[in-house]
Design an enzyme around this catalytic site. Sequence first.
Site, PDB file in Angstrom:
ATOM      1  N   HIS A 384      -3.427  -3.710  -0.729  1.00 39.52           N
ATOM      2  CA  HIS A 384      -3.335  -2.458  -1.484  1.00 39.52           C
ATOM      3  C   HIS A 384      -4.692  -1.761  -1.608  1.00 39.52           C
ATOM      4  O   HIS A 384      -4.771  -0.599  -1.997  1.00 39.52           O
ATOM      5  CB  HIS A 384      -2.779  -2.752  -2.882  1.00 39.52           C
ATOM      6  CG  HIS A 384      -1.991  -1.617  -3.463  1.00 39.52           C
ATOM      7  ND1 HIS A 384      -1.999  -0.348  -2.934  1.00 39.52           N
ATOM      8  CD2 HIS A 384      -1.153  -1.558  -4.544  1.00 39.52           C
ATOM      9  CE1 HIS A 384      -1.223   0.438  -3.657  1.00 39.52           C
ATOM     10  NE2 HIS A 384      -0.698  -0.269  -4.639  1.00 39.52           N
ATOM     11  N   ASP A 388      -1.698   2.404   0.627  1.00 43.69           N
ATOM     12  CA  ASP A 388      -1.028   2.850  -0.590  1.00 43.69           C
ATOM     13  C   ASP A 388       0.460   2.525  -0.513  1.00 43.69           C
ATOM     14  O   ASP A 388       1.020   2.313   0.567  1.00 43.69           O
ATOM     15  CB  ASP A 388      -1.202   4.353  -0.783  1.00 43.69           C
ATOM     16  CG  ASP A 388      -2.654   4.732  -1.038  1.00 43.69           C
ATOM     17  OD1 ASP A 388      -3.390   3.885  -1.585  1.00 43.69           O
ATOM     18  OD2 ASP A 388      -3.048   5.858  -0.666  1.00 43.69           O
TER      19      ASP A 388
END
Length: 413
Positions: A384, A388
């Site tokens: 992450h 995204d």
Amino acid sequence: MATEVKVPTLGESITEATLGQWLKQPGEAVAADEPIASLETDKVSVEVNAPVAGVMGAQAVAEGDTVEVGAVIAQIEAGSASTAATPAAENRTAVGQAEAAAPAEPASAPADADAQLTLSPAVRRAVLEHQVDPSKIKGTGKDGRLTKDDVIAAAGQTKPAPAAPASAPATTPSAAPREGSRREERVRMTRLRQTVARRLKEAQNTAAMLTTYNDVDMTAVIEARTRYKDLFEKKHGIRLGFMGFFTKAACLALKDVPAVNASIEGDEIVYRDYADISVAVSAPQGLVVPVIRDAQDLSFAGVEKTIADFGKRAKDGTLKMEEMRGGTFTISNGGVFGSLLSSPIINPPQSAVLGLHRIEDRPVVRNGQIVARPMMYLALSYDHRLIDGREAVTFLVRIKEAIEDPMRLLVDL
């Protein structure tokens, strides 16, 4: 005159290995370039070949020892096996091998006896576990070598060895444990398993790992395979499998969502215009991930042939270390083992891995009607820090669209 046997160069950044197994024992005749030992590196097993013909001499290390590149592990003596048998036996005792050494073979031993001397570590462990005679098993591997499956199949057809004579005292410490007794066995972790454990934990500690899920209707792909599988195999000499579809779908999705194919190096992001797809395959010593180079340029047949070759050589233990370096994205198919759903772990320094699962009929709604469809869950685990949630979801949707409408793979949609 003796010739030293040294640990060969094992590849970039690999400086040491574990001596997994001696394939030749002191006193045995050795041909030039014949495998005499196997080494377990962080990724694969590597055979050490004899530099000259002669007789196996002193072994400087024992099985399980860690050895560095360039270290001397044995000597090859000049002459025949008969002239060096006695001192060689003493050397064998010196390195702790005497208890496992087999009696010398008679001169009339069948040709199969040579095959058992070059058993891979996985096959040797299977032989010991199932207590079968490898010289009586016909190998189906390369050059007639035994595979782990050969040993297991033979064990299923062989009765267990008879119990100890009835005259043996009941209180003898070496007596076999009673049926139903509790036992424990300690087995040293292979270098590969240690490396896998370390890297997976590093991935959890370093990456901000998150998993996104979706499902896909496999109806169109199954119909395409059913319709074209015979023609495909007749033309290309390989079966049309699901991995070809998912690999090509992944290449399209990676093109649309380049962050999934990127990686973090220091304070920079490295983007790539090529897709080197790592595919997880099972090997006797554990899971390995060879890489399909430039998968975006391969045809379905090219992808299927590459994966089939990887699977065969992983089973035989002949994959090369350079074939497992440099992947940009991984596909792991747990469905072949029956997995319904899982969260795969990233293979560093990659930033994402796609997990495939088993196909099963489930009720879904199509055009207002509840119908049964062959469905598969997809899982994308990703870093992450780089990818995204929107990009992860978009990537999985692209995979889903391509699988549910395979024509997209042909027209680059």
